[in-house]
Design a protein around this motif. Structure first.
Motif, PDB file in Angstrom:
ATOM      1  N   MET A 130       0.816  -1.209   0.000  1.00 37.66           N
ATOM      2  CA  MET A 130       0.000   0.000   0.000  1.00 37.66           C
ATOM      3  C   MET A 130       0.855   1.265   0.000  1.00 37.66           C
ATOM      4  SD  MET A 130      -2.711  -1.299   2.921  1.00 37.66           S
ATOM      5  CE  MET A 130      -3.455   0.328   3.078  1.00 37.66           C
ATOM      6  N   ASN A 157      -1.188   1.574  -8.146  1.00 34.80           N
ATOM      7  CA  ASN A 157      -1.550   0.533  -7.198  1.00 34.80           C
ATOM      8  C   ASN A 157      -3.050   0.292  -7.254  1.00 34.80           C
ATOM      9  OD1 ASN A 157       1.024   0.154  -6.113  1.00 34.80           O
ATOM     10  ND2 ASN A 157       0.277   0.216  -4.008  1.00 34.80           N
ATOM     11  N   VAL A 158      -3.467  -0.892  -6.830  1.00 35.30           N
ATOM     12  CA  VAL A 158      -4.886  -1.158  -6.637  1.00 35.30           C
ATOM     13  C   VAL A 158      -5.262  -0.655  -5.256  1.00 35.30           C
ATOM     14  CG1 VAL A 158      -6.663  -2.942  -6.542  1.00 35.30           C
ATOM     15  CG2 VAL A 158      -4.721  -3.207  -8.093  1.00 35.30           C
ATOM     16  N   THR A 191      -6.329  -0.602  -1.697  1.00 31.30           N
ATOM     17  CA  THR A 191      -6.186  -1.729  -0.781  1.00 31.30           C
ATOM     18  C   THR A 191      -6.663  -1.328   0.609  1.00 31.30           C
ATOM     19  OG1 THR A 191      -4.280  -2.536  -2.039  1.00 31.30           O
ATOM     20  CG2 THR A 191      -4.559  -3.403   0.186  1.00 31.30           C
ATOM     21  N   TYR A 192      -7.437  -2.214   1.225  1.00 34.66           N
ATOM     22  CA  TYR A 192      -7.995  -1.972   2.558  1.00 34.66           C
ATOM     23  C   TYR A 192      -7.365  -2.949   3.544  1.00 34.66           C
ATOM     24  CZ  TYR A 192     -11.442  -0.079  -0.682  1.00 34.66           C
ATOM     25  OH  TYR A 192     -12.059   0.586  -1.721  1.00 34.66           O
ATOM     26  N   GLN A 249      -9.320  -5.812  -1.660  1.00 35.41           N
ATOM     27  CA  GLN A 249      -9.196  -4.933  -2.818  1.00 35.41           C
ATOM     28  C   GLN A 249     -10.473  -5.007  -3.644  1.00 35.41           C
ATOM     29  OE1 GLN A 249      -5.692  -6.788  -4.530  1.00 35.41           O
ATOM     30  NE2 GLN A 249      -4.319  -5.235  -3.687  1.00 35.41           N
TER      31      GLN A 249
END
Length: 495
Positions: free
Chosen positions: A325, A343-344, A346-347, A406
């Protein structure tokens, strides 16, 4: 070939109006009977098994020596797309190497609060043994495999950074060899950048990071856990292609803080070990005392600078799914640049509010274990039942910090030969980045394809296959030896 692909970016484009890079391929697909594809697919399987290109899936009780399904339809990237990816890959890996050097030395990024300290110090992959240890050229990840997906014409995202012991490059090389054998006429119609120079580039990269105690030409060896390892073919293949020794831990010993391998001519000092063994098994005197795979005293030699290891010990903190992240912030912090590759979103479920959001939206998200790999232990919400989501929610609640989530990306599709004929299937991409005296990126990579209709899981352990990836060179006349360095697919860059 349309079907579900209408909801996704199809890299071929419309059948009646294919994208420029795919025009010749589209014509070939339209004029080639399905039985030809099936015959070539069978030929490929026979050849792969004869050569011994297999992999193992541990603990599933199936065939221990499987062939990864090979799709006979290549995936294409044009020269402009490749130039864009190269710039982004170089930038990203340079930042990751800077981060690894920093966290084992000054830790400026931690003191600045850019990356939370607990993500490093509480990370199982953080190696205190590396603190203060200098490595040649400050390069920690000499070989990186960056997993990427595409969602649109110019939309590329990085999914994961593999900087420990990334695998798959042998399939990139063998897939190219297979396509040249099966479809020489199609190959001849395209101006395709070569990939066969990868072993030479790998050897040059490894030799360029030899330490100060190296006398003469650096001696390189590939350290393997042995033939029971799932990637043993690749270890053997790369050693053979580089012309170096393939060794196991029992073939090596440490004397006076130097590492030697046993040979028929007597002991020979080793300068660089391309190790395909996890950190914990490298040295029973430093890590797991029960390891029979490593070399007693190896870490003392490494810290003394008499041998270099590729990749460095402790690189796992840079491919952790939570550290991922922060890579865009690393690029800004170390390089002063805006990230080229995205980037994707992200959690991290370790945050209570974020975890609550993830639990409420499981059916729309992809959830992964922070330290997971190989496609195992993940939930693809849109493809899961209500019961599967409920069971997975309990796993998250039991250990929130062990999961990230994600959004489900609309992965691009490529034409693929399946049982029903040619149809679109989702793909990802793993190019390989070599870092040493300079950055080297062979024009291509490993394209993995989800062979099941609608599936987004491309891992071979989960039923995925692979494709040859063709990087098309620009249309101008081929570069001769004198101007090869300025070729549009030459990616060398002094660091």
């Amino acid at each position: 070939m349309r079907g579900e692909a209408e909801r996704f970016f199809d890299e071929l484009g419309a059948v009646e109006n294919p994208r420029a890079a795919y025009r010749l391929l589209a014509e070939w697909l339209a004029n080639t009977p399905p039985e030809i594809f099936e015959k070539r697919r069978q030929n490929a399987e026979i050849l792969f098994r004869r050569i011994g290109i297999t992999f193992a899936v541990y603990g599933d009780g199936g065939d221990p020596e499987r062939i990864i399904p090979f799709d006979v339809i290549p995936r294409l990237l044009d020269a402009e797309e490749w130039r864009f990816l190269v710039r982004g890959l170089e930038q990203r890996v340079n930042a990751l190497n800077a981060f690894l050097h920093d966290v084992y030395h000054e830790r400026e990024i931690l003191r600045a609060g850019v990356v939370p300290e607990q993500l490093v110090f509480q990370n199982a992959s953080f190696a205190p043994e590396m603190c203060g240890v200098s490595v040649p050229r400050n390069v920690y990840t000499q070989i990186a495999g960056i997993d990427m997906v595409r969602t649109g014409e110019k939309e590329f995202f990085v999914l994961e950074d593999n900087v420990r012991t990334p695998s798959g490059v042998s399939y990139m090389l063998e897939n190219r060899e297979m396509m040249m054998r099966l479809f020489p006429d199609l190959f001849a119609q395209h101006r395709i950048a070569p990939v066969e120079q990868y072993p030479e580039a790998l050897l040059e990269t490894l030799q360029s990071v030899a330490g100060p105690y190296c006398d003469g030409e650096p001696v390189v060896a590939v350290l393997t856990p042995g033939h029971f390892n799932s990637a043993y073919f690749e270890h053997s293949f790369l050693a053979d292609q580089m012309g170096v020794e393939l060794v196991e831990g029992s073939d090596l010993f440490v004397r006076d803080n130097f590492v030697f391998m046993r040979t028929t001519q007597g002991p020979q000092k080793v300068d660089i070990l391309y190790r395909r063994i996890d950190d914990g098994f490298l040295d029973p005197l430093c890590f797991r005392p029960d390891s029979a795979l490593g070399v007693p005293g190896l870490m003392n030699a490494y810290r003394a600078g008499t041998i270099n290891l590729a990749n460095a010990v402790g690189t796992g903190i840079a491919d952790d799914k939570e550290i991922y992240m922060y890579v865009p912030k690393m690029i800004s912090f170390y390089l002063g640049e805006e990230p080229i590759l995205k980037n994707v979103a992200t959690y991290a479920c370790g945050d209570p509010d974020t975890c609550a959001y993830v639990l409420e939206n499981l059916s729309e998200l992809v959830v992964k274990e922070v330290h997971g790999s190989g496609g195992y232990g993940m939930l693809v919400g849109p493809a899961s039942t209500r019961e599967e989501c409920a069971d997975y929610a309990e796993r998250i609640k039991a250990n929130p910090g062990g999961f990230i989530a994600q959004p489900t990306l609309s992965l691009s599709t490529c034409p693929t030969f399946v049982g029903s004929g040619v149809a679109p299937r989702h793909v990802d991409f793993r190019p390989f980045v070599l870092s040493g005296d300079r950055v080297r990126i062979v024009p291509g990579g490993l394209t993995r394809v989800a062979l099941k209709e609608g599936s987004l899981v491309v891992n071979s352990s989960q039923g995925g296959g692979t494709k040859d990836t063709w990087v098309l060179e620009a249309s101008e006349a081929p570069a001769g030896p004198a101007d090869a360095a300025s070729s549009p697919v030459d990616t060398s860059m002094e660091q």
